[in-house]
Design a protein around this motif. Structure first.
Motif, short mmCIF file in Angstrom:
data_model
loop_
_atom_site.label_atom_id
_atom_site.label_comp_id
_atom_site.label_asym_id
_atom_site.label_seq_id
_atom_site.Cartn_x
_atom_site.Cartn_y
_atom_site.Cartn_z
N ARG A 62 82.18 26.44 47.07
CA ARG A 62 81.97 25.07 47.54
C ARG A 62 80.68 24.46 47.00
O ARG A 62 80.49 23.24 47.07
CB ARG A 62 81.91 25.05 49.08
N PHE A 63 79.78 25.31 46.47
CA PHE A 63 78.47 24.82 46.04
C PHE A 63 78.23 25.24 44.59
O PHE A 63 77.99 26.42 44.30
CB PHE A 63 77.37 25.36 46.96
N ALA A 64 78.30 24.26 43.69
CA ALA A 64 78.16 24.53 42.26
C ALA A 64 76.68 24.56 41.86
O ALA A 64 75.84 23.92 42.51
CB ALA A 64 78.89 23.46 41.46
N GLU A 65 76.37 25.26 40.81
CA GLU A 65 75.02 25.26 40.26
C GLU A 65 74.61 23.83 39.93
O GLU A 65 75.40 23.05 39.40
CB GLU A 65 74.95 26.11 38.99
N GLY A 66 73.38 23.48 40.27
CA GLY A 66 72.86 22.14 39.99
C GLY A 66 73.05 21.16 41.12
O GLY A 66 72.45 20.07 41.10
N ALA A 67 73.88 21.49 42.12
CA ALA A 67 74.13 20.56 43.22
C ALA A 67 72.87 20.36 44.06
O ALA A 67 72.11 21.30 44.32
CB ALA A 67 75.26 21.08 44.10
N LEU A 68 72.64 19.12 44.48
CA LEU A 68 71.55 18.80 45.41
C LEU A 68 72.05 19.10 46.82
O LEU A 68 73.11 18.60 47.24
CB LEU A 68 71.17 17.33 45.29
N VAL A 69 71.31 19.94 47.55
CA VAL A 69 71.78 20.40 48.86
C VAL A 69 70.65 20.35 49.89
O VAL A 69 69.46 20.32 49.54
CB VAL A 69 72.33 21.84 48.79
N ARG A 70 71.05 20.37 51.15
CA ARG A 70 70.11 20.43 52.28
C ARG A 70 70.66 21.41 53.30
O ARG A 70 71.87 21.44 53.57
CB ARG A 70 69.98 19.04 52.93
N GLY A 71 69.76 22.22 53.86
CA GLY A 71 70.17 23.16 54.89
C GLY A 71 68.97 23.92 55.41
O GLY A 71 67.85 23.75 54.95
N PHE A 72 69.23 24.78 56.40
CA PHE A 72 68.16 25.59 56.98
C PHE A 72 67.98 26.85 56.14
O PHE A 72 68.86 27.71 56.08
CB PHE A 72 68.49 25.94 58.43
N GLY A 73 66.85 26.92 55.48
CA GLY A 73 66.53 28.05 54.63
C GLY A 73 65.10 28.50 54.87
O GLY A 73 64.45 28.09 55.83
N GLN A 74 64.60 29.32 53.98
CA GLN A 74 63.26 29.86 54.15
C GLN A 74 62.20 28.89 53.61
O GLN A 74 62.47 28.11 52.69
CB GLN A 74 63.12 31.20 53.41
N TRP A 75 61.00 28.96 54.20
CA TRP A 75 59.85 28.27 53.62
C TRP A 75 59.47 29.05 52.36
O TRP A 75 58.66 29.97 52.41
CB TRP A 75 58.68 28.24 54.60
N ALA A 76 60.06 28.71 51.23
CA ALA A 76 59.91 29.53 50.04
C ALA A 76 60.22 28.71 48.79
O ALA A 76 60.81 27.62 48.88
CB ALA A 76 60.87 30.73 50.11
N ASP A 77 59.82 29.24 47.63
CA ASP A 77 60.19 28.61 46.36
C ASP A 77 61.70 28.63 46.19
O ASP A 77 62.30 27.67 45.71
CB ASP A 77 59.55 29.35 45.19
N TYR A 78 62.31 29.76 46.58
CA TYR A 78 63.76 29.92 46.50
C TYR A 78 64.28 30.36 47.87
O TYR A 78 63.77 31.32 48.45
CB TYR A 78 64.14 30.98 45.46
#
Length: 335
Positions: free
Chosen positions: A86-102
């Motif tokens: 559902r999520f291709a490389e390069g897609a602009l996304v938003r979600g709950f993730g880590q406070w991190a570079d990646y």
């Protein structure tokens, strides 16, 4: 191998001493897990609700983060690797993730969404088109049930959610009272947001000013709790509605705050009080977006952005937001 910097929660913060509780660390990125998506973080959202995740409290809307884990928050970035079709490389996304570079996330657990690339400033996916705006919309329209001509009061009105709650109320035809700390914030509320009445809780007697509102306040969008809620209760109209979005007055401590001193007014004025959180309606974002986008494109819904540059400034940005130093939305530009 790519190096990843991340903030780790080492201990529960005491008050606002975040530097003693979190540390900036580095790791080498490993292979992505089955079903995961890796995001190159562009911006981090600073949100008051995450303060509870740092505490040992187990009675919140989300369990506390285990000590030694990466700090979690709302991220905006681009997919660099995906094991979810559902999520291709390069897609602009938003979600709950880590406070991190990646940030490595499981999309369904992170509330991950692919975003509209036609928005001129992608940071508005944290602002007028983001979860603070969803919260403002639901809180004003569905919880506080604001009607045209009614008085709506908003605390922390110059912040990210509060400023949008004021605008949503105005767009729905309400007369809006914004409560904020300091002359600059009140000037912002009057001149940029267009509230009918701005109250400086640092320099004015809030209860006395509210008492001058003829007929009382019909709806209150509360981000703060504490003394401001006590000032509001005796000045509500009969059959008024209070939407409790946040209790920032208590986030610095691990103990729950006491109940309102004017609790009797809930009965005397036949008030309805309801608390709500983003997870209650996270799946409904697509439902709110057309109206929010229409208001945004028409210049009727906007949020000022207060940006800090560099992941190493994250704790500065976080403390700035929680202390009320900001006007609008605090973000950290990571990449």
């Amino acid at each position: 191998m790519t190096t990843n910097r991340f903030w780790q929660l080492d201990r529960h913060p005491e008050g606002s001493d975040f530097a003693a509780a979190l540390s900036l660390r580095e790791e080498r990125l490993g292979p992505l897990g089955e079903g995961q998506v890796r995001i190159r973080t562009l911006w981090l959202s600073m949100d008051a609700g995450t303060r509870m995740w740092m505490s040992p409290r187990t009675d919140g809307y989300q369990p506390p983060l285990p000590l030694g884990s990466k700090m979690i928050g709302l991220c905006l970035g681009r997919v660099t690797e995906s094991r979810d079709p559902r999520f291709a490389e390069g897609a602009l996304v938003r979600g709950f993730g880590q406070w991190a570079d990646y940030a490595d996330v499981v999309p369904d657990l992170a509330g991950l969404e692919a975003l509209d690339e036609t928005v001129s400033d992608p940071r508005q996916h944290f602002g007028a088109l983001g979860m603070n705006a969803w919260t403002a919309y639901v809180g004003v329209k569905e919880v506080a049930l604001v009607k045209p001509g009614e008085w709506l009061a908003v605390s922390a009105a110059a912040g990210a959610t509060g400023s949008m709650a004021c605008q949503v109320g105005r767009n729905l035809g309400a007369r809006v009272i914004g409560i904020a700390g300091g002359a600059e914030k009140c000037r912002y509320l009057r001149e940029e947001i267009g509230v009918d009445l701005a109250i400086d809780y640092r320099g004015e007697d809030v209860a006395a000013v509210l008492a001058s509102v003829e007929g009382g306040v019909n709806a209150y969008f509360d981000n703060v709790g504490g003394p401001l809620l006590d000032a509001m209760l005796p000045n509500m109209a009969h059959y008024g509605r209070i939407a409790i979005c946040g209790l920032v007055a208590s986030y610095d401590g691990d103990r729950p705050m006491p109940g309102p001193a004017r609790f009797d007014q809930i009965l005397m004025r036949r008030l309805r009080v309801e608390g709500f959180f983003i997870p209650d309606f996270l799946e409904r974002g697509a439902e709110f977006l057309p109206q929010l986008r229409a208001w945004h494109d028409a210049g009727r819904l906007a949020v000022r952005l207060d940006e800090f540059a560099g992941i190493e400034r994250t704790l500065d940005a976080y403390a700035h937001m929680l202390s009320g130093g900001n006007i609008g939305k605090v973000v950290v530009k990571v990449g």
